[in-house]
Design an enzyme around this catalytic site. Structure first.
Site, PDB file in Angstrom:
ATOM      1  N   GLU A   1      13.225   2.485  -2.150  1.00  0.00           N
ATOM      2  CA  GLU A   1      12.793   3.766  -2.724  1.00  0.00           C
ATOM      3  C   GLU A   1      13.989   4.538  -3.286  1.00  0.00           C
ATOM      4  O   GLU A   1      13.911   5.092  -4.389  1.00  0.00           O
ATOM      5  CB  GLU A   1      12.049   4.580  -1.665  1.00  0.00           C
ATOM      6  CG  GLU A   1      10.773   3.887  -1.216  1.00  0.00           C
ATOM      7  CD  GLU A   1       9.669   4.835  -0.819  1.00  0.00           C
ATOM      8  OE1 GLU A   1       8.771   5.066  -1.638  1.00  0.00           O
ATOM      9  OE2 GLU A   1       9.721   5.330   0.328  1.00  0.00           O
TER      10      GLU A   1
ATOM     11  N   GLU B   1       5.918  -0.888   3.759  1.00  0.00           N
ATOM     12  CA  GLU B   1       5.147   0.148   4.444  1.00  0.00           C
ATOM     13  C   GLU B   1       3.714  -0.251   4.764  1.00  0.00           C
ATOM     14  O   GLU B   1       3.216   0.011   5.872  1.00  0.00           O
ATOM     15  CB  GLU B   1       5.166   1.443   3.615  1.00  0.00           C
ATOM     16  CG  GLU B   1       6.474   2.216   3.699  1.00  0.00           C
ATOM     17  CD  GLU B   1       7.579   1.647   2.812  1.00  0.00           C
ATOM     18  OE1 GLU B   1       8.683   2.215   2.807  1.00  0.00           O
ATOM     19  OE2 GLU B   1       7.329   0.629   2.116  1.00  0.00           O
TER      20      GLU B   1
END
Length: 266
Positions: A120, A140
């Protein structure tokens, strides 16, 4: 210079090198690291002697994502960093380049793991170099979580949507070669040389006129969500003032005189 126990800062000429420094945890994010990152971005933005930034990690890893235990903080040091977060509740998002875009070019030098929060943060950088054994991925969904660092918005704008959705929905790891093939990184180099390559690119940027470099970067991001007509109009607003700078005159003069230009951010 800025820095904390989990984030080191040094200068390589006109390049500010920020190093994630928590090798025992594969540089998983902690409060000291986030605070150090945020301070590093601000230092780069406010110091005119800095023309580029390189973000890397130590111990053969880039970043393995969030460390929830470390983020809880402990003792005096933890409380000190929690006070910083309390004073600016958006600090962690700025540190991860979700809510902040440095005006100087940012080059990522990735070795080893660059997963979850690491991937990210990577999406907030401008140019990306990876060692051959680097691993990328957004894990995730495999853990019942959401990649809330910006990936559902930024990733489909940076790589083809089919690849973005596969990465987001499978949560599988990607090799450096596969990451390069889908456009997530621009260079794959032998292991242990990502930082060297990133610094080479930074030196090429540093040799250019800083006002022009920063205006070009700003224009690319500002116009990304515009129609072509809107973007072209905005480009003129950004671009024309660059031609009126002393650095533009110096660039032309140096070319005519067959010498390296000396840019003064003027």
């Amino acid at each position: 210079m800025a820095g904390t126990e989990h984030l080191t800062v040094r200068r390589e000429g006109a390049t500010l090198v920020l190093t994630l420094d928590r090798p025992e945890a594969r540089n998983a994010l902690s409060l000291p690291m986030l605070v150090g990152l945020y301070d590093g971005w601000i230092e780069a933005d406010t110091d005119d002697d800095v023309r580029s930034v390189v973000l890397t990690g130590t111990g053969g890893a880039f970043c393995a994502g969030m460390d929830l235990k470390a983020l809880a903080g402990d003792g005096m040091a933890g409380q000190r960093y929690r006070d910083r977060l309390k004073a600016d509740p958006d600090l962690h998002w700025k540190a991860m380049l979700r809510h902040h875009r440095p005006r100087k070019p940012v080059i990522a030098a990735v070795e080893g793991y660059c997963v979850a929060g690491g991937t990210e943060i990577l999406q907030g950088t401008d140019i990306r170099v990876a060692g051959e054994s680097a691993t990328f991925g957004l894990f995730e969904v495999r853990r019942g979580l959401f990649p809330i660092g910006g990936s559902t918005v930024r990733l489909p704008r940076q790589i083809p949507r089919t690849h973005a959705l596969e990465m987001l929905l499978t949560g599988r790891p990607y090799s450096a070669r596969e990451a390069a093939a889908i456009g997530l990184v621009g260079h794959v180099v032998p292991d242990g040389t990502a930082l060297t390559k990133a610094l080479e690119i930074a030196e090429q940027i540093n040799a250019c006129a800083p006002l022009a470099v920063e205006a070009v970067k700003a224009s690319v991001y500002e116009t990304a969500g515009m129609t072509e007509a809107e973007g072209l109009a905005a480009e003129l607003e950004r671009g024309w003032p660059v031609f009126d700078t002393a650095d533009a005159e110096e660039g032309a003069r140096a070319f005519a005189e067959k010498r390296p230009p000396v840019y003064k951010r003027a």
